[in-house]
Motif scaffolding. Structure first.
Motif, PDB file in Angstrom:
ATOM      1  N   GLN A  24      65.566 122.117  63.357  1.00  0.00           N
ATOM      2  CA  GLN A  24      64.922 120.973  62.723  1.00  0.00           C
ATOM      3  C   GLN A  24      65.969 119.946  62.290  1.00  0.00           C
ATOM      4  N   ASN A  26      67.847 117.309  60.012  1.00  0.00           N
ATOM      5  CA  ASN A  26      68.080 117.169  58.567  1.00  0.00           C
ATOM      6  C   ASN A  26      68.189 118.480  57.807  1.00  0.00           C
ATOM      7  N   ASP A 110      54.315 126.382  61.446  1.00  0.00           N
ATOM      8  CA  ASP A 110      54.050 125.017  60.969  1.00  0.00           C
ATOM      9  C   ASP A 110      53.979 124.957  59.448  1.00  0.00           C
ATOM     10  N   LEU A 113      57.462 124.772  58.130  1.00  0.00           N
ATOM     11  CA  LEU A 113      58.058 123.464  58.413  1.00  0.00           C
ATOM     12  C   LEU A 113      57.454 122.378  57.524  1.00  0.00           C
ATOM     13  N   HIS A 114      56.156 122.464  57.272  1.00  0.00           N
ATOM     14  CA  HIS A 114      55.517 121.513  56.349  1.00  0.00           C
ATOM     15  C   HIS A 114      56.132 121.651  54.955  1.00  0.00           C
ATOM     16  N   THR A 117      59.630 120.108  54.814  1.00  0.00           N
ATOM     17  CA  THR A 117      59.542 118.649  54.772  1.00  0.00           C
ATOM     18  C   THR A 117      59.162 118.172  53.375  1.00  0.00           C
ATOM     19  N   SER A 120      62.089 118.536  51.039  1.00  0.00           N
ATOM     20  CA  SER A 120      63.117 117.524  51.285  1.00  0.00           C
ATOM     21  C   SER A 120      62.740 116.190  50.644  1.00  0.00           C
ATOM     22  N   ASN A 121      61.447 115.984  50.434  1.00  0.00           N
ATOM     23  CA  ASN A 121      60.960 114.762  49.775  1.00  0.00           C
ATOM     24  C   ASN A 121      60.786 114.951  48.269  1.00  0.00           C
ATOM     25  N   TYR A 125      54.775 122.377  47.711  1.00  0.00           N
ATOM     26  CA  TYR A 125      53.896 122.671  48.842  1.00  0.00           C
ATOM     27  C   TYR A 125      53.395 124.111  48.725  1.00  0.00           C
TER      28      TYR A 125
END
Length: 217
Positions: A24, A26, A110, A113-114, A117, A120-121, A125
């Motif tokens: 992935q 980043n 998935d 990975l969600h 992400t 990272s923001n 989650y």
């Protein structure tokens, strides 16, 4: 680029996660750990942005305890729990202890990975297969301290490092080598632990640790 530490007691799982996350953009997997103690020590060394960790990594410290200790000492490290535990009590406690994300091992790639992400923001989650109720939120946000763990909470950071190693039967020399401290310091920590917990033997310490879910055996 986000530096990722993967913690799981199964080498094949660590390899699979390293391959998936490493593909992935980043994200860079910089290290791996197989138990709670090594996970904490690696985070302590620095340069970890995201920790992907299992909750059960026997034998040794409970992942719930490791989560709390890392969150308390290194709040900038974003913790993602990847676990087979689908019980709501584990999920609620992990989030209460500082995990920003909880993903089930039974879910698809998935979901992981969600979660990465989102982290990272700077966002939380929760796996889409997990339902959080109003009652769950109340438990997660509760500030109540478990009365039975007041003595444990009085232990110093290093004493909490020493405790699971003592219960696993490590010698003073082995603990010293693991934690990069002297054997005399280990002896002092062990004496302090027993005094603070009001225990008299290693057997007492093991029973205490198991009863309060401080370790996984």
């Amino acid at each position: 680029m986000y530096n990722v530490l993967i913690a799981d007691d199964h080498a094949v799982v660590r390899y699979g996660l390293s391959s998936l996350i490493g593909e992935q953009p980043n994200f860079k997997v910089v290290d791996q750990a197989a138990n709670g103690t090594d996970t904490y020590l690696r985070v302590e060394r620095g340069d970890i942005d995201i920790l992907v960790m299992d909750l059960s990594m026997p034998p040794g410290e409970s992942g719930l305890i490791t989560t709390q200790r890392i969150h308390d000492q290194f709040p900038n490290v974003r913790i993602l729990i990847l676990s087979m535990h689908e019980e709501q009590e584990y999920i609620n406690q992990a989030i209460h202890n500082g995990a920003m994300s909880y993903v089930l091992k039974s879910s698809s790639d998935d979901e992981l990975l969600h979660a990465l992400t989102a982290l990272s923001n700077g966002d939380t989650y929760i796996d889409k297969n997990i339902k959080i109720s109003k009652t769950d939120l109340e438990q997660i946000n509760s500030g109540d301290v478990n009365v039975s763990l007041k003595s444990y909470n009085a232990l110093s950071k290093r004493e909490r490092d020493v405790l699971p190693l003592v219960t696993l039967g490590y010698s003073n020399k082995e603990i010293a080598a693991e934690l990069f401290i002297s054997t005399k310091t280990v002896e002092a920590h062990k004496a302090s632990i027993m005094h603070k917990l009001k225990l008299h033997s290693r057997a007492d310490l093991i029973r205490y640790a198991v009863h309060h879910h401080l370790i996984d055996i």
